[in-house]
Motif scaffolding. Structure first.
Motif, PDB file in Angstrom:
ATOM      1  N   GLN A   1       0.833  -1.195   0.000  1.00  0.00           N
ATOM      2  CA  GLN A   1       0.000   0.000   0.000  1.00  0.00           C
ATOM      3  C   GLN A   1       0.871   1.250   0.000  1.00  0.00           C
ATOM      4  N   LEU A   2       0.536   2.186  -0.875  1.00  0.00           N
ATOM      5  CA  LEU A   2       1.191   3.486  -0.918  1.00  0.00           C
ATOM      6  C   LEU A   2       0.674   4.313   0.253  1.00  0.00           C
ATOM      7  N   PHE A   3       1.585   4.977   0.986  1.00  0.00           N
ATOM      8  CA  PHE A   3       1.142   5.780   2.121  1.00  0.00           C
ATOM      9  C   PHE A   3       2.015   7.023   2.249  1.00  0.00           C
ATOM     10  N   PHE A   4       1.527   8.021   3.013  1.00  0.00           N
ATOM     11  CA  PHE A   4       2.270   9.245   3.253  1.00  0.00           C
ATOM     12  C   PHE A   4       3.201   9.060   4.442  1.00  0.00           C
ATOM     13  N   MET A   5       4.454   9.459   4.249  1.00  0.00           N
ATOM     14  CA  MET A   5       5.403   9.517   5.354  1.00  0.00           C
ATOM     15  C   MET A   5       5.462  10.914   5.947  1.00  0.00           C
ATOM     16  N   ASP A   6       5.339  11.918   5.119  1.00  0.00           N
ATOM     17  CA  ASP A   6       5.287  13.313   5.565  1.00  0.00           C
ATOM     18  C   ASP A   6       4.098  13.987   4.901  1.00  0.00           C
ATOM     19  N   ALA A   7       3.385  14.787   5.665  1.00  0.00           N
ATOM     20  CA  ALA A   7       2.272  15.574   5.136  1.00  0.00           C
ATOM     21  C   ALA A   7       2.029  16.717   6.115  1.00  0.00           C
ATOM     22  N   TYR A   8       2.730  17.837   5.896  1.00  0.00           N
ATOM     23  CA  TYR A   8       2.602  18.932   6.845  1.00  0.00           C
ATOM     24  C   TYR A   8       2.694  20.296   6.158  1.00  0.00           C
ATOM     25  N   ASN A   9       2.161  21.291   6.857  1.00  0.00           N
ATOM     26  CA  ASN A   9       2.241  22.688   6.433  1.00  0.00           C
ATOM     27  C   ASN A   9       3.273  23.399   7.295  1.00  0.00           C
ATOM     28  N   GLU A  10       3.950  24.372   6.710  1.00  0.00           N
ATOM     29  CA  GLU A  10       4.998  25.078   7.441  1.00  0.00           C
ATOM     30  C   GLU A  10       4.928  26.577   7.166  1.00  0.00           C
TER      31      GLU A  10
ATOM     32  N   LEU B   1       1.630  15.580   9.792  1.00  0.00           N
ATOM     33  CA  LEU B   1       2.381  14.345   9.958  1.00  0.00           C
ATOM     34  C   LEU B   1       3.828  14.646   9.597  1.00  0.00           C
ATOM     35  N   HIS B   2       4.732  14.594  10.571  1.00  0.00           N
ATOM     36  CA  HIS B   2       6.071  15.137  10.339  1.00  0.00           C
ATOM     37  C   HIS B   2       7.136  14.301  11.033  1.00  0.00           C
ATOM     38  N   GLY B   3       8.388  14.546  10.647  1.00  0.00           N
ATOM     39  CA  GLY B   3       9.528  13.860  11.236  1.00  0.00           C
ATOM     40  C   GLY B   3      10.497  14.790  11.931  1.00  0.00           C
ATOM     41  N   TRP B   4      10.029  15.953  12.394  1.00  0.00           N
ATOM     42  CA  TRP B   4      10.881  16.858  13.177  1.00  0.00           C
ATOM     43  C   TRP B   4      10.957  16.293  14.600  1.00  0.00           C
TER      44      TRP B   4
ATOM     45  N   ARG C   1       7.249   8.972  12.137  1.00  0.00           N
ATOM     46  CA  ARG C   1       6.542  10.256  12.173  1.00  0.00           C
ATOM     47  C   ARG C   1       5.338  10.174  13.111  1.00  0.00           C
ATOM     48  N   GLN C   2       5.017  11.316  13.706  1.00  0.00           N
ATOM     49  CA  GLN C   2       3.784  11.467  14.471  1.00  0.00           C
ATOM     50  C   GLN C   2       3.062  12.728  13.994  1.00  0.00           C
ATOM     51  N   ILE C   3       1.788  12.856  14.387  1.00  0.00           N
ATOM     52  CA  ILE C   3       0.985  14.010  13.980  1.00  0.00           C
ATOM     53  C   ILE C   3       0.986  15.034  15.110  1.00  0.00           C
TER      54      ILE C   3
END
Length: 473
Positions: A139-148, A173-176, A211-213
């Motif tokens: 399954q294709l999924f998002f690893m990052d999806a965020y606004n900055e 959803l970010h990896g910071w 990543r967490q949201i």
């Protein structure tokens, strides 16, 4: 015809340099940084689609893939596809990614990264693929999806000069992440063939591929670079057996994370959350850093029958990173070094095992000694206790205008509360760089200890040969 011409232009642009004058809606390739240009004349840049004449509004795209070929010495008593196997040869897609960055104004951007991970001949497939097709159709999924949002930008919009300090905030959803540099590692600029994985304390448990949201902020105060975040961990609800501690955060507490590093020499580019494992000597970097991750009531134990107790999760990390050119400049030699100490607390005697793209399962008919670690290429990944990890690499003297060779080695020490002996893990290998870090081939041999079920001490070791092919743009 027009569509075909556009696609051809997009692909061709990945191998040419940007023009001095950029027209709106033109697909170009820009240098990612001067570091690649100085050491690799034929390195690739990035795909960029400008939306105005200034280039301030733009779309950037990235593509990457890492293909694995392995020979795995399986743990005792392993079945692979219901057949006993001591050694398994396999092929897989470790990572396949598409990244997009939309700069909608000088202050606002959207970051997306999607793809797949860990598809092999027997694992990583989507649901409904059947008992003999577990590896098919991941399954294709998002690893990052965020606004900055830029509060204080890196470059002053009016003067076009770099600001000494900068600050960005964002959400999604970010990896910071906190804890360590390696918890924020770039998977396309690795020193070793792959990450040790325990650098991500909640990998695929209360996070989504590290990543967490939530909300995050990152920036710099002169030489001090930092990132902090407040997140909602993904829900876990495991029930422990007697004497066991497992992931269970049903009370729904928030998590808090942070990492900071002081940059003694050159500054690193931190437009994304990912930090390089090696610069191949194109920078002079010496950083010291420290970080943390904390959340209340993250795990659950059962000390007695029908008696359950929640435990907080608290993690500390401290690390050092060095990357320097060495010797005569004409030889283009360099050294890379990284060392990190982790103190992990998940609750009493917490242990977690894992095997990357594990092909194996238990053989019920096996009569010999089996490992507490499990089957296939399973090993003790992490747990409550102390861990120390060190890696080092050296770029050999220049012998070609096209390629570079970088031998490397790494060592991990795991002193875990739930085991009765310290585990020692070793990796050794080499990178062959063809287009800087855009195209490389890496070989690595890894050795892991296996623990006895009764004594919880090491009784044997197993190894794994890995050949990985990477393309990244």
């Amino acid at each position: 015809m027009k569509k075909s011409l556009f696609i051809f232009t997009l692909l061709f642009s990945g191998f040419v340099s940007a023009q001095d004058t950029i027209q709106p809606n033109e697909v170009i390739v820009t240098e990612q940084s001067n570091e690649s240009k100085n050491h690799f004349k034929n390195s690739l840049g990035e795909i960029k689609f400008n939306l105005d004449e200034s280039g301030e509004k733009n779309l950037k795209f990235g593509l990457s893939s890492q293909i694995w070929f392995r020979a795995i010495e399986n743990n005792p008593g392993t079945l692979v596809n219901n057949v006993p196997q001591e050694t398994t040869f396999d092929a897989g897609i470790r990572r396949m990614r598409i990244s997009m960055n939309a700069q909608l104004s000088h202050a606002y951007s959207i970051v997306l990264q999607l793809g797949i991970n860990n598809q092999s001949f027997i694992s990583g497939g989507g649901t409904g693929t059947g008992a003999n097709g577990q590896g098919k159709k991941p399954q294709l999924f998002f690893m990052d999806a965020y606004n900055e949002l830029s509060i204080i930008p890196r470059v002053d919009r009016l003067t076009k000069k770099a600001n000494k300090n900068h600050l960005y905030v964002g959400a999604g959803l970010h990896g910071w992440a906190g804890v360590s540099r390696m918890t924020n590692a770039s998977t396309t600029k690795l020193l070793t063939a792959d990450l040790p994985v325990f650098n991500f304390p909640n990998i695929e448990v209360s996070d989504q591929f590290s990543r967490q949201i939530g909300l995050f902020a990152h920036g710099e105060l002169n030489k001090f670079n930092y990132r902090v975040s407040v997140n909602k961990p993904f829900a876990t609800n495991k029930i422990p057996t007697i004497g066991q501690t497992v992931e269970n955060n049903q009370s729904g507490k928030l998590s808090f994370a942070g990492y900071g590093m002081y940059q003694f020499l050159d500054k690193e580019m931190t437009a994304t959350s990912f930090l390089a494992g090696t610069y191949l000597g194109s920078k002079k970097v010496f950083n010291l850093g420290a970080g943390f991750y904390a959340t209340k009531e993250a795990t659950l134990s059962q000390p007695e029958v029908d008696v359950f107790q929640s435990h907080d999760q608290f993690i500390l990390g401290a690390d050092a990173f060095l990357d320097l050119p060495v010797g005569p400049k004409s030889k283009e030699m360099s050294m890379s070094f990284y060392s990190v100490f982790y103190k992990y607390d998940f609750g009493p005697n917490y242990l977690r095992t894992s095997g990357l793209m594990n092909p194996g399962s238990a053989d019920p008919d096996f009569q010999g000694q089996v490992a507490l670690d499990g089957f296939g290429n399973n090993k003790f990944l992490m747990g409550t206790g102390n861990m120390w990890y060190t890696q080092a690499g050296f770029v050999l003297p220049k012998f070609s205008e096209v390629v570079k060779v970088q031998p490397f080695a790494s060592y991990a020490l795991k002193d875990l509360e739930g085991l009765n002996e310290i585990g020692h893990f070793y990796d050794i290998g080499a990178n062959l760089f063809i287009l800087a870090q855009n195209a490389k081939v890496a070989y690595q041999y890894s050795s892991r200890p296996l623990f006895d079920k009764e004594s919880k001490e090491v009784f044997t070791r197993r190894g794994e040969h890995l050949l990985t092919l990477q393309i990244a743009l």
